[in-house]
Structure formats: C-alpha cells, structure tokens
Design a protein around this motif. Structure first.
Motif, short mmCIF file in Angstrom:
data_model
loop_
_atom_site.label_atom_id
_atom_site.label_comp_id
_atom_site.label_asym_id
_atom_site.label_seq_id
_atom_site.Cartn_x
_atom_site.Cartn_y
_atom_site.Cartn_z
N GLU A 213 0.84 -1.20 0.00
CA GLU A 213 0.00 0.00 0.00
C GLU A 213 0.87 1.24 0.00
O GLU A 213 1.78 1.37 0.83
CB GLU A 213 -0.90 -0.04 1.23
N ARG A 215 0.81 5.61 -0.59
CA ARG A 215 0.10 6.86 -0.88
C ARG A 215 0.75 7.52 -2.11
O ARG A 215 1.96 7.72 -2.15
CB ARG A 215 0.18 7.78 0.32
N GLY A 218 -1.79 13.63 -2.72
CA GLY A 218 -2.74 14.18 -1.78
C GLY A 218 -2.85 15.67 -1.96
O GLY A 218 -1.90 16.31 -2.41
N ARG A 223 -6.91 12.09 -0.75
CA ARG A 223 -5.75 11.23 -0.98
C ARG A 223 -6.01 10.23 -2.10
O ARG A 223 -7.16 9.83 -2.33
CB ARG A 223 -5.43 10.42 0.29
N THR A 225 -4.45 6.49 -3.04
CA THR A 225 -3.62 5.45 -2.43
C THR A 225 -3.69 4.18 -3.26
O THR A 225 -4.78 3.72 -3.62
CB THR A 225 -4.11 5.14 -1.00
#
Ligand code: ZN
Length: 310
Positions: A213, A215, A218, A223, A225
């Motif tokens: 996972e 990110r 943003g 966000r 992801t």
C-alpha cells in the motif's frame, strides 16, 4: 490458466466497432455526461478530486459468459442482469466496456488509472476493438502533458494499451508509471508484455515499481492510495480515492462482470489465482458496503457502482 494459454485463447478473436467518438466541443465537469454520446465520458467528484471515467473501447468478449463464469447459477445471472443489463448481448454474449479513469487534482495535475486497449497494433487490439482514449482526453480538456502519474492496476493487454506507442515511446512524457513490483516480476524475461511496456518505460526512467500500500498523491485533505488487490494477477492493485467523507475505489479487474458483484464467490476463468481473487473480492465488497465506497470498474457497462445502495 497460464499466461501462454490465456494469450492463445484470446488471440484470433474478432474485434467489433470502436466506441463512439465525441464532438469537438465537449465541456468539462458534469456537463460532459451530456456532451458525450453513449456516456463515453462521465465524472464524479470525490473530495478535492474530480474522477473522470473514460471509455476507451466497448466490445463483445471472445467467449461466452458461461464459459468465463462456469459456476454462476441461474439466480446469479438474474441478479447480474438487473445490476448491469448492458452486459448481456444476444444469447450468451458478454458485452463489456474497457475503461480508464483520470483523477484531476487541484492545480491541474492528473493521475490516470489504467490505459485501455490502445491503438490498432497494440497487444489488446488483437482481441478487443482499438480504443479512442486520446480523443476522450482532448474532449475532456485533459492534457497529456499534465498527467504526472499513470497507475496500472495490472499488466494485461486491455489495461495498458495507451501507455506507450506501438513503436515504444511513452505516451505521457511527464508521468511516473506506477506498477506493483510483484506484477513486473511475474513477467518472464522474454514475455511480449515486458518487451512492449516495461522495456520502453525502463529506458526512459519512467517505470516506478512499488510494494504494497502506497500513498500516491494528496491535496486539501484528499488522498490517492495504491492498495494491493491480488488474485486476478499476483501484483494486481486498486486505487482508493478518498477525501471529505467520500470514498471511491478504482478496482481494475477485481470484478470483471456484474455477476461477481452480486456474488463475489463466482470465479472468472482467467484469474491467476481464483481462491485469492474471490477472497479479495469478498473483502473489498464488504468494506465498500460498510464504508459507503463507490466502485469505479473497468469492464461493467456503467462506470460508477454504489454497492451500499440496495
Ligand atoms: Zn481487464
């Protein structure tokens, strides 16, 4: 089914007509839905982001729906037909769209999730109608130069087609192309997809391999992801868009037909690991119902599905 069998199976299929082209004067935002014949472009906002669904192509799958989903029951098919009537052609034909999603962020930067079938001559065009993504991007006022992220949910022909030109030049010159490391690793050294996609991106330094996972972007409390959703392929990932209490999951091929939406246990013949794929689907759908997450799918015949609505 192995990759080789999959390719052999899909090759030789008949391609039908491409998706409808757009008028030159399409409008941004919500007005796009009306400007785009047949819904080739549709958008929804999620927090500070605008998610634009782009239907690169539409076609009939080169095998029947009962061959591809052999354990679906009559009751499953009845529920699927209610959920996505457009997927049902004459007889046992499976009609499907091939969709990408552009996520427009504040300031104008764009993330593209998946890259469609691609042009005539792309690997995907051997079994699905060639796509129209460049026309859709232009109509939606999305500039190729503003795309700074291309997230590929997985490396199958119908999800990466516009990533590079047929002579190996990346289509999005300013983008990082984000793929799970395990997805790149599964491609054999001499696999056609490695030659077509991975080698050109490595040559220009644009391939960005991630693990797990991550990110990706943003802005203003919203966000983007990358979330591993394995099973369809070992390194399959989805993209969660969330912000301001809204959630949307761009699901790639976690579910490829509404029959897997109404019953996540229904297996798809071309999944790399059907048990893992079913577990991923069950988890994702349960979470979407609990947390009111809209699904943005690649192959259903409408772009946005709200599984939490009865
Ligand atoms: Zn697909």
């Amino acid at each position: 089914m192995t990759g080789v069998q999959r390719r052999t199976f899909l090759w030789g299929a008949v391609a039908a007509g491409a998706g409808a082209l757009l008028p030159a004067t399409a409008l941004p935002g919500a007005a796009l839905a009306e400007a785009s014949p047949g819904g080739a472009i549709t958008s929804r906002s999620v927090g500070a982001f605008d998610v634009v669904a782009l239907r690169d192509s539409t076609d009939t799958f080169p095998a029947t729906r009962t061959e591809m989903f052999p354990d679906a029951t009559d009751a499953d098919w009845r529920r699927a037909r209610r959920a996505d009537p457009g997927a049902f052609g004459p007889g046992l034909a499976w009609k499907l769209d091939f969709r990408c999603y552009a996520v427009r962020r504040p300031g104008g930067r764009i993330a593209l999730v998946d890259a469609g079938v691609g042009p005539a001559g792309s690997p995907g065009s051997t079994w699905a109608a060639p796509g129209v993504l460049p026309d859709l991007l232009a109509a939606a006022h999305l500039d190729v130069a503003d795309v700074d992220l291309v997230v590929l949910t997985h490396v199958h022909e119908d999800h990466m087609g516009w990533s590079v030109s047929t002579d190996g030049v990346p289509t999005f010159p300013n983008a990082r192309y984000v793929v799970q490391r395990t997805e790149v690793a599964r491609l054999a050294e001499n696999s056609p997809m490695r030659d077509y996609l991975i080698v050109p991106l490595q040559r220009t330094g644009q391939l960005h391999e991630i693990s797990g996972e991550v990110r990706l972007a943003g802005a203003r409390g919203s966000r983007l992801t990358a979330i591993p959703t394995p099973g369809h392929t070992v390194g399959h990932q989805s993209v969660l868009v969330d912000g301001h209490g809204r959630r949307m999951m761009i699901t790639g091929d976690v579910l490829v037909h509404a029959v897997q939406l109404v019953n996540p246990d229904v297996r798809y013949a071309l999944e790399a690991d059907q048990a893992v794929a079913a577990e991923t689907r069950r988890t994702l759908l349960a979470d979407a119902r609990r947390r009111r997450t809209t699904l943005a799918t690649a192959h259903l015949t409408s772009p946005f599905t709200d599984p939490y609505r009865p």
